[in-house]
Scaffold this active site. Structure first.
Site, PDB file in Angstrom:
ATOM      1  N   SER A 198      -1.138   7.972  -3.591  1.00 41.73           N
ATOM      2  CA  SER A 198      -2.120   6.944  -3.917  1.00 41.73           C
ATOM      3  C   SER A 198      -1.550   5.906  -4.870  1.00 41.73           C
ATOM      4  O   SER A 198      -0.571   6.154  -5.583  1.00 41.73           O
ATOM      5  CB  SER A 198      -3.349   7.589  -4.555  1.00 41.73           C
ATOM      6  N   CYS A 245      -0.146   6.344   6.320  1.00 41.38           N
ATOM      7  CA  CYS A 245      -0.033   5.204   5.413  1.00 41.38           C
ATOM      8  C   CYS A 245       0.083   3.897   6.174  1.00 41.38           C
ATOM      9  O   CYS A 245      -0.070   2.824   5.588  1.00 41.38           O
ATOM     10  CB  CYS A 245       1.153   5.385   4.468  1.00 41.38           C
ATOM     11  N   GLU A 278       5.740   4.867  -2.665  1.00 43.22           N
ATOM     12  CA  GLU A 278       5.044   4.288  -1.512  1.00 43.22           C
ATOM     13  C   GLU A 278       3.581   4.639  -1.704  1.00 43.22           C
ATOM     14  O   GLU A 278       3.233   5.810  -1.759  1.00 43.22           O
ATOM     15  CB  GLU A 278       5.624   4.859  -0.213  1.00 43.22           C
TER      16      GLU A 278
END
Length: 522
Positions: free
Chosen positions: A240, A300, A263
């Site tokens: 997150s 993602c 990321e």
């Protein structure tokens, strides 16, 4: 397989603490009958120290020896049996086929980094020979190549229990770079992590790697102590924005700041251009629905925003897209915390007066219902933070813009992304060619007539992008370029050939492609 639940430190196992934690059956929410020992502060420090001790030994090994290690890890992963697959499915609610495919990706990227080591281009060797006669001053002999930064802390991701976890891309690229790893196991799949850690240790033993080349710790709240340990020289993280930012700030506040390659968050906008919608709007609606709900939207790169220009054809597309999304079944998410986060994101969208709800039932029970929303374009143009927040799960949001000028305004309002996608026909590309430079500024990967939920592991892939997609847009967490994150250049001036590393010796014993006096040569 027997599971001890103990931490992996310096080639051994440790259970010094008295706090036990358990993994969860993702489908039922029930605790699994395996206990794991939360690492104590002393154990966290011991794991970092073990990696520090291993670093000079591991770094000094030839690239071919490290490649043998990575290949051995891949072989061990491939050899894990049906009980392993069953455990992963139990902890994640992911289907067997998905886990088998993800294991193949995980072992495949280990072998890919082994090939990078054998071909040697990661050294980026450069040689500028001495110029004794240069005026007004002679030039010394100067040579450069790259070495591993040092021990790397890697944090496991929730959504990829194999490919972004214990033996995932961060671990593979760090080990390839010559950096020992301290891995923090994700609480959502600790059983899986132990199986994989055992495979790595077996590979380390069979290839005579130094003890401490790979370490693993369990528990919540141990990340801060790991990040702050002076032995750790870099961090790899997938998760997150909140978690990544916290690690980033901790690392920056150290007496010796270190890089964090995180990321974190991306809504992955998809731009549907007019001619494409006119010709194949129904097909795009079907394909896009499949991409949004794939794996319960727990990617993602899941498409979280769809932008199109107002037209009868776009209205027909939205209608068909809404019908398809309404027909999608609920899915079990990876863990209860992920479901709770998804529900909060959906509630925030429902509460915004500028956003209408197009499809999806009331969220109840322990499964995620797919949801579709439509937002006014001015919310994005005016920088409403809600439209920048990733809703991690099977939901997406449609934005209708009036014309090309408003489309550009909307894109300018976007923050950094992992991906940006154009769905277009050749005539669209001619009319909207000026969008590409803008998309290049916003995203790490620009896709044409595809969907972002597939990330190929190869030399050319970029899985990164400007903040908040990642904390450092110069790197990638997928593909062979990922090794660059854990390397730094070292320059040797006037050193005799006998003392130079092989990659920089005059006779080029490794047969590398090198930049010599400005010319690429072997």
């Amino acid at each position: 397989m027997q599971l001890s639940g103990q931490n992996y430190i310096g080639g051994g196992r440790s259970a010094a603490g008295n706090v036990l934690i358990q993994s969860i059956d993702a489908s039922t929410g029930e605790k699994l009958p395996y206990n794991f020992y939360q690492a104590t502060p002393v154990e966290v420090a011991a794991a970092a120290t073990a990696a520090q001790v291993a670093y000079p030994l591991y770094r000094s090994l030839s690239a071919s020896r490290r490649a043998e290690f990575l290949d051995a890890i891949a072989d061990e992963l491939d050899a894990l049996g049906d009980d392993f697959i069953a455990h992963v499915c139990l902890e994640t609610a992911l289907p067997t086929g998905r886990i088998q495919g993800e294991r193949a990706r995980t072992s495949g990227q280990m072998r890919l980094f082994a090939s990078v080591l054998r071909r040697g281009d990661f050294y980026a060797a450069r040689i500028d020979h001495a110029q004794d006669q240069r005026k007004p001053l002679p030039r010394p002999d100067i040579r450069q190549y790259r070495i591993g930064l040092g021990p790397v802390a890697v944090f496991g991701a929730s959504n990829f229990p194999l490919a972004f976890s214990t033996a995932g891309g961060d671990t593979a690229s760090a080990l390839a770079a010559g950096c020992p790893v301290v891995f923090k196991a994700h609480s959502g799949h600790m059983v899986t992590s132990e199986h994989v850690a055992d495979a790595i240790i077996r590979a380390a033993d069979s290839t005579a790697m130094p003890a401490g080349v790979f370490n693993m710790i369990y528990g919540s709240g141990v990340g801060e102590a790991l990040i702050k340990h002076p032995a750790i020289q870099a961090v790899g993280f997938t998760g997150s924005l909140t978690g990544g930012r916290a690690l980033y700030d901790m690392a920056a506040a150290r007496p010796q700041p270190i890089p964090v390659f995180a990321e974190m968050s991306s809504i992955n906008p998809m731009l549907l251009l007019p001619e494409a919608i006119k010709i194949r709007g129904a097909q795009i609606a079907t394909e896009l629905t499949a991409s949004v709900v794939l794996g319960a939207g727990q990617f993602c790169t899941s498409p979280g925003m769809v932008i199109g220009i107002r037209s009868p054809e776009f209205s027909a597309f939205v209608q068909r897209f809404s019908e398809l999304m309404a027909d999608q079944p609920a899915q079990t998410m990876l863990n209860p915390s992920g479901l709770n986060s998804y529900c909060r994101g959906v509630e925030s969208l429902l509460a915004n007066s500028g956003i209408s709800h197009l499809a999806g039932g009331v969220q109840t029970g322990n499964q995620a219902l797919p949801q579709l929303f439509k937002a006014d374009a001015t919310l994005l143009i005016d920088g409403d933070p809600l439209l920048q927040e990733e809703v991690f799960g099977p939901a997406t949001l449609v934005i209708e813009v009036a014309d090309k000028a408003q489309l550009i305004e909307a894109l300018q309002g976007l923050q950094g992304q992992l991906t940006a996608t154009l769905i277009a026909e050749p005539t669209d590309l001619d009319a909207y060619a000026d969008l590409l430079p803008l998309l290049e500024q916003k995203a790490g990967r620009v896709i044409l007539n595809g969907y972002p939920t597939g990330v190929e592991v190869c030399d050319a892939m970029v899985h990164g992008g400007p903040w908040p997609a990642t904390s450092d847009a110069r790197g990638t967490s997928v593909g062979t370029l990922a090794i660059d994150r854990f390397l730094r250049p070292v320059c040797y001036q006037n050193y005799p050939d006998t003392l130079l590393p092989d990659a920089l010796k005059e006779n080029n014993p490794l047969g590398l492609m090198r930049l010599v006096d400005g010319v690429s040569t072997r």
